[in-house]
Design an enzyme around this catalytic site. Sequence first.
Site, short mmCIF file in Angstrom:
data_model
loop_
_atom_site.label_atom_id
_atom_site.label_comp_id
_atom_site.label_asym_id
_atom_site.label_seq_id
_atom_site.Cartn_x
_atom_site.Cartn_y
_atom_site.Cartn_z
N GLU A 336 0.51 -1.45 -0.10
CA GLU A 336 -0.40 0.12 0.24
C GLU A 336 0.58 1.64 -0.11
O GLU A 336 0.81 2.06 0.55
CB GLU A 336 -1.06 -0.03 1.20
CG GLU A 336 -1.70 -1.09 1.34
CD GLU A 336 -2.15 -0.81 2.52
OE1 GLU A 336 -3.66 -1.46 2.29
OE2 GLU A 336 -2.23 -1.55 3.63
C1 TNX Z 1 -4.54 -4.11 5.18
S1 TNX Z 1 -3.03 -5.36 3.51
C2 TNX Z 1 -2.85 -3.45 5.47
C3 TNX Z 1 -3.40 -3.05 6.88
C4 TNX Z 1 -4.05 -2.85 7.22
C5 TNX Z 1 -5.14 -3.75 7.18
C6 TNX Z 1 -6.66 -3.69 8.57
C7 TNX Z 1 -1.71 -5.53 3.84
C8 TNX Z 1 -0.51 -5.66 3.84
N1 TNX Z 1 -2.38 -4.22 5.12
O1 TNX Z 1 -1.91 -1.63 6.56
O2 TNX Z 1 -4.16 -2.67 9.43
O3 TNX Z 1 -5.22 -4.21 5.69
O4 TNX Z 1 -7.38 -4.80 8.05
#
Ligand code: TNX
Length: 530
Positions: A336
Site C-alpha cells: 500500500e
Molecule cells: C490491510 S493488506 C493492511 C493493513 C491494515 C489491514 C486492516 C496489508 C498488507 N495491510 O495495513 O492494518 O488491512 O485489515
Amino acid sequence: MRTVMAFKHRVGWYVPLAVVLATAVPVAGATISGFDENVAAQALAPMAARTVVPAPVFRVQGTGSFTLDKSTAVDARDEAAPVGEYLVNLLRPATGLPLPMSGVGDIELVVEPGHPPGGYDLRVSPSGIWIAADDAAGLFLGVQTLRQLLPPASTGTTRFGVASTTISDQPRFSYRGAMLDVARHFFPVSVVKRYIDDIALLKLNVLHLHLADDQGWRIAIDGWPRLTSIGGSSEVGGGTGGFYTQAQYRDIVAYAASRYITIVPEIDMPGHTNAALASYPALNCSGVAPPLYHGTSVGFSSLCVDKSITWTFLTDVLTQLAALTPGPWLHVGGDESAATPLNDYYRFVARVGTIVAGTGKTMIGWHDIGRSLSLPKGTIGEYWDFTTPRPGSGALSRSLVKRGGKLIMAPANVAYLDQKYALGENIGTQWAQAPLTIQESYGWDPATVVSGVGEEQILGVEAPLWSETFSTLSQLEYLAFPRIVAIAEVGWTPQKDRHFKDFASRLASFANYLQALGINYKRTPGVPWH
Ligand code: TNX
C-alpha cells in the site's frame, strides 16, 4: 492383577469423558455416578480420537490407558531435556504430581533420527508415553499433542489418564505463522509472550511482529532515539503507545525460541512510515516532519527515496534488526505504498533488497514487492489479497515465484483475524469481505488460490491480526480464537483429510482447553460448543 487391568481399561475411557463432562461443572472431580461406563467406553473411543487440533496425519486408538500418578517420572535427556522441562513445568501445577526428571521414566522424550520430517511419533500404552522426533522442535510439537490428550484441567483427583494411541504426525507446510500488529496499538512484552504460548498450542512456529506503521514505531534503534521517544509515543485513538527496548525485544525472541517459534520482525516501508517521518524531519522529502498520526487510513506516507539519510537510516535499522534476529527472515512490508511514485518504488525495493541480502537474511515482503524488477534471489512474498485474486495480485505473486521465492499465504478474506465475526460486532474491520466466519477461515486450500502457485511454491500460511480496533489481551484473543485454530489446521493437516464438520467437533472439545487456559474466544455459530 486382572481386576486392576480391567479397571485401568475402563478408566482409560472414563477419565477423558469425565473431563469433557467436567467442563460444564468445572470442579466435578470426575464423578459421573449413574453413568453406564460400558456405554461411556463406546461413546468415548471415537471422541478421544478426535480431540486434537490441528488433526494429526495418522492416528489409531489402542486399548487401555496410561495414568499419571505419584510414581510417574519423565525421561528427557540431552537435546530432549529442555522439552522435558517445559512439559513438567506445565504438568506439575496442573496435576499436583512431583513428576521428577530422571534417567528412567514412564514418559520418555527422545531425539533420534528416523521420524516424520518436521514432525514426531507419539505412542501411549498402559505402560507409558513415548514421544520421539528428529530434533527438539519436533518433540515440542509432540508435547503439544500430548497436552490435548490429557484432561484440560485438574479434576481434583490425581488420576490423569491418557487413552492408548499411536500417532505419527508431520506438518503440511514448514512455515505456520501468526502476525501481531503492535504498531496500531502497542502490546507489552507480557501480552506478546502470552500470544506466543497461545499459538504454540496450535503448532504454529512463526510469530511475525509488525513493528512499525504510520501510528507508531515500536523498536529501539541505536543512534535514532527519536524513533521511540516521538514515534513510539502514539497509537490509534491517541493513546500513549510504547516500544520495546532492544533488551526487551531479545527477551521476546528468547521466549519464542523456548517454544521453538521464530520471530519475524517487520518494518513496513516505504509507505506506512508516518511515525518515523514524524520523528526525523530530515527523512521527509520536504524536510518538514508531519504530526503524529492517530487515525486508521493507509497509503499517505512515504520515505524519500533519493535522500542519502534514508539509506543511512534503513541500513542502521535493518542491520540492528538482523542482529536481534536469530531466524532467517526480515520482513520489509512494501504494501500500500500509494504515496510513493511507482518508479521510486521499484528503485526503493531493489535497494532495500541489497541491504537485507547484506545482513545474510532472506527478505520477505507483502506480495506488492513482486512489482520490483530487481530482488534478491529467493525473496519471499506474503500474499494478502482474497482467495479469488483481484487483477494484479496473482501476477505480482507469480513474479516472485518465478524468481525463486516462495509464498506465504495469508488471504485477507479468510486469514485476516481482524475481520469482524459479524457486522454488528464492535471490534474488527470489515474491508476484506467481512463477516469472516469459522467455516470460511477453514474452508480454503492455500495451493489453489493463485494459479501457478501450487504446493511446491508455498512456504506456508499466516494469520495476521491487525490492531486498529482493539487494545486489550482479551479482545486480541477474542478476534484470534477460534479462527486461528482453523488457519493452524490449514497449515498442518493434509487437504484431503480436512472436513469442516469433523474440525468443528474437535474444536468444540478444544474449547475446554481454551477455557482452562483462560483464553478468550468467540462462540461462533456452526460449532457444537459444549
Ligand atoms: C490491510 S493488506 C493492511 C493493513 C491494515 C489491514 C486492516 C496489508 C498488507 N495491510 O495495513 O492494518 O488491512 O485489515
